[in-house]
Motif scaffolding. Structure first.
Motif, short mmCIF file in Angstrom:
data_model
loop_
_atom_site.label_atom_id
_atom_site.label_comp_id
_atom_site.label_asym_id
_atom_site.label_seq_id
_atom_site.Cartn_x
_atom_site.Cartn_y
_atom_site.Cartn_z
N GLN A 14 -10.23 -1.78 -0.63
CA GLN A 14 -11.20 -2.23 -1.63
C GLN A 14 -12.63 -2.30 -1.09
O GLN A 14 -13.34 -3.27 -1.36
N ASP A 65 -8.43 0.94 -5.20
CA ASP A 65 -7.48 -0.01 -4.59
C ASP A 65 -6.11 0.68 -4.60
O ASP A 65 -5.29 0.35 -5.42
N HIS A 114 -3.86 1.49 2.39
CA HIS A 114 -2.56 1.51 1.71
C HIS A 114 -2.54 2.52 0.58
O HIS A 114 -3.52 2.70 -0.15
N GLU A 130 1.78 -2.59 0.13
CA GLU A 130 0.71 -3.57 0.35
C GLU A 130 0.61 -4.52 -0.84
O GLU A 130 0.54 -5.73 -0.68
N GLU A 131 0.63 -3.93 -2.03
CA GLU A 131 0.48 -4.76 -3.24
C GLU A 131 1.69 -5.67 -3.47
O GLU A 131 1.63 -6.58 -4.28
N TYR A 160 -10.09 -4.78 -11.59
CA TYR A 160 -9.21 -5.13 -10.48
C TYR A 160 -7.76 -5.27 -10.95
O TYR A 160 -7.48 -6.03 -11.87
N HIS A 161 -6.88 -4.45 -10.36
CA HIS A 161 -5.44 -4.50 -10.69
C HIS A 161 -5.17 -4.27 -12.17
O HIS A 161 -4.22 -4.84 -12.73
ZN LIG Z 1 -4.71 -4.51 -4.65
#
Ligand SMILES: [Zn+2]
Length: 496
Positions: free
Chosen positions: A363, A300, A279, A334-335, A449-450
């Motif tokens: 990821q 990511d 993605h 995707e997110e 992450y994020h």
């Molecule tokens: Zn993600």
């Protein structure tokens, strides 16, 4: 320019080889600050999509979208405007102003009430069958660190008669919830709005949760301790009122998947398609995190869009003859809930019965030497056997999902292929327990992450990136050239 940016960027354990430098240059092109985190539908996303399309073209891939490489995905957005919304906690005539996205957030949907004025009542953790009266009130609960299976529905459904639900995020768990929240946005495929269990589902920052309990005779700290020990939690009215106004905006937008084909060489098998995917979208621009508001999404998931580009380039350079055709699919949304891949699998640009498998990259994370790979849905299809045959001679152990409670199988674009009956998988570099690699793995979830820290400045391991990209190319060749197409194992729940 390239070298100085590259070598200045991170502490590298080993020197990257030429292919890995080229791969990283694609990561840089997609995850630099100028791309503004590639939020679905944003200008940054469109710029990044343009880069991917140019790379596909240069590497000899054929357009397979609706217009060239682009497959346009129609989307509907519901957004809380935190800057135009208010929230106040009132107790005994005294007020405390809350900041949206920093103290409190909401799951946006069209049914969200535009104003709230309600008392709060604490019910523990999803145990609504209690003596406390919840009618006309906002039910406050502790959200667990791990939400498993059917629990998710229970924990997002307010009991009948209640105004809504306010869940205090758990400060525990491998993937701690993000505060400040990036933003409060819900996207859906246009015409397929996700049904929400409750009109009003609020989240609260655990770092500020004590203010909810003042004057109730209980403290958040004590309740959290009980909860961590697995002991039952009491239910009781909170002596506080929440007054809020919510500015909700709705909009139709569109964003493109990018779909390309490398035709197969075998007349008998060229009509079959192996889909490789990643993605392109990230979180975009959100609430600042230590002063940085760009959620670059380097690992990511820009790094694996880069792997797809690098793979196409290597196939072109070697002029490899692969018997089956390869679909390169780069997804949007995707997110926001696997939206681009859902749209693609519902609007395939190649015949459904000829799509033989999907390898999705999300990821993978080359943060430490590659010795073990977790393979999503390893034992569901013959893809697991193909992966082992390629990985084991490379010294890579192939593991089944070690953390099924995290639902990784449903949380990436492979899931939508499985929903239409196509064998699909994905990979995560996995550390050995108790090693420094495991600490790196956990630290990444805890910090990056994020968040805006998943950017080009983070450390990574060139040997792992090189080895994974080699593995991926060999795997693709093996699947594309095998006599048999991938099949579900008999007894797999996904076999139709
Ligand atoms: Zn993600």
């Amino acid at each position: 320019m390239f070298a100085s940016v590259f070598f200045g960027a991170a502490l590298l354990a080993t020197e990257p080889n030429q292919e890995t430098r080229r791969w990283w240059s694609h990561v840089q092109a997609l995850a630099n600050d100028g791309m503004e985190g590639r939020d679905t539908g944003s200008e940054g996303y469109r710029d990044a999509a343009g880069y991917v399309a140019r790379q596909f073209e240069q590497n000899g891939l054929k357009p397979a979208g609706d217009q060239g490489y682009a497959q346009t995905v129609p989307l509907h957005v519901v957004r809380l405007r935190g800057d135009r919304s208010t929230a106040v906690l009132t107790r005994d005539g005294r007020s405390k102003t809350l900041q949206w996205l920093r103290h409190i957030s909401v799951q946006p949907n069209t049914a969200v009430p535009r104003s709230i004025d309600a008392e709060l009542v604490f019910v523990g953790s999803g145990n609504y069958a209690t003596a406390v009266d919840v009618r006309g009130k906002i039910v406050v609960q502790m959200n667990p660190a791990r939400i498993e299976g059917a629990q998710a529905a229970v924990l997002s459904t307010a009991p009948s008669g209640a105004v809504g639900l306010l869940g205090i995020d758990s400060p525990d768990g491998l993937e701690p919830p993000r505060w400040p929240a990036q933003y409060a946005v819900a996207m859906s495929l246009r015409g397929q709005s996700a049904a929400t269990a409750s009109a009003l589902t609020l989240r609260f920052n655990p770092a500020d949760a004590e203010m909810l309990f003042e004057g109730s005779g209980h403290t958040y700290k004590d309740l959290l301790n009980l909860f961590r020990q697995g002991r039952p939690l009491p239910s009781f009215p909170l002596t506080v009122q929440l007054r809020a106004t919510l500015a909700i905006e709705e909009e139709n937008i569109q964003s493109d998947n990018l779909i390309a084909i490398r035709p197969g060489s075998d007349p008998a098998l060229a009509g079959e398609y192996v889909v490789v995917s990643a993605h392109l979208d990230g979180y975009g621009i959100g609430e600042p995190w230590n002063g940085d508001n760009i959620y670059n999404g380097a690992f990511d998931d820009a790094a694996y869009v880069a792997t797809l580009i690098e793979t196409a380039e290597r196939l072109q350079q070697s002029n490899a003859k692969l018997r089956r055709s390869i679909v390169f699919a780069v997804f949007t949304g995707e997110e926001k809930g696997l939206l681009g891949s859902r749209y693609f699998t519902q609007h395939l640009t190649v015949p459904r019965n000829q799509v033989v498998g999907n390898i999705n990259l999300d990821q993978v994370r080359p943060l430490f030497p590659l010795k073990r790979l977790t393979m999503i849905a390893r034992d569901e299809s013959t893809l697991g056997d193909a992966v082992r045959r390629v990985a084991e001679p490379m010294g890579i152990q192939v593991l089944a999902d070690q953390e099924p409670w995290r639902n990784l199988i449903r949380r990436a674009d492979n899931w939508n292929f499985m929903q239409i009956g196509v064998p699909a998988t994905g990979f995560v570099l996995t550390p050995e327990k108790g090693t420094p690699d495991e600490a790196i793995y956990k630290e990444w979830y805890a910090r990056r992450y994020h968040t805006p820290l998943d950017d080009l400045k983070q450390p990574w391991d060139p040997s792992a990136a090189a080895k994974f990209n080699d593995f991926f190319l060999r795997l693709l060749e093996a699947i594309a050239n095998a006599n048999e197409r991938p099949q579900w194992k008999s007894g797999s729940a996904y076999a139709k």
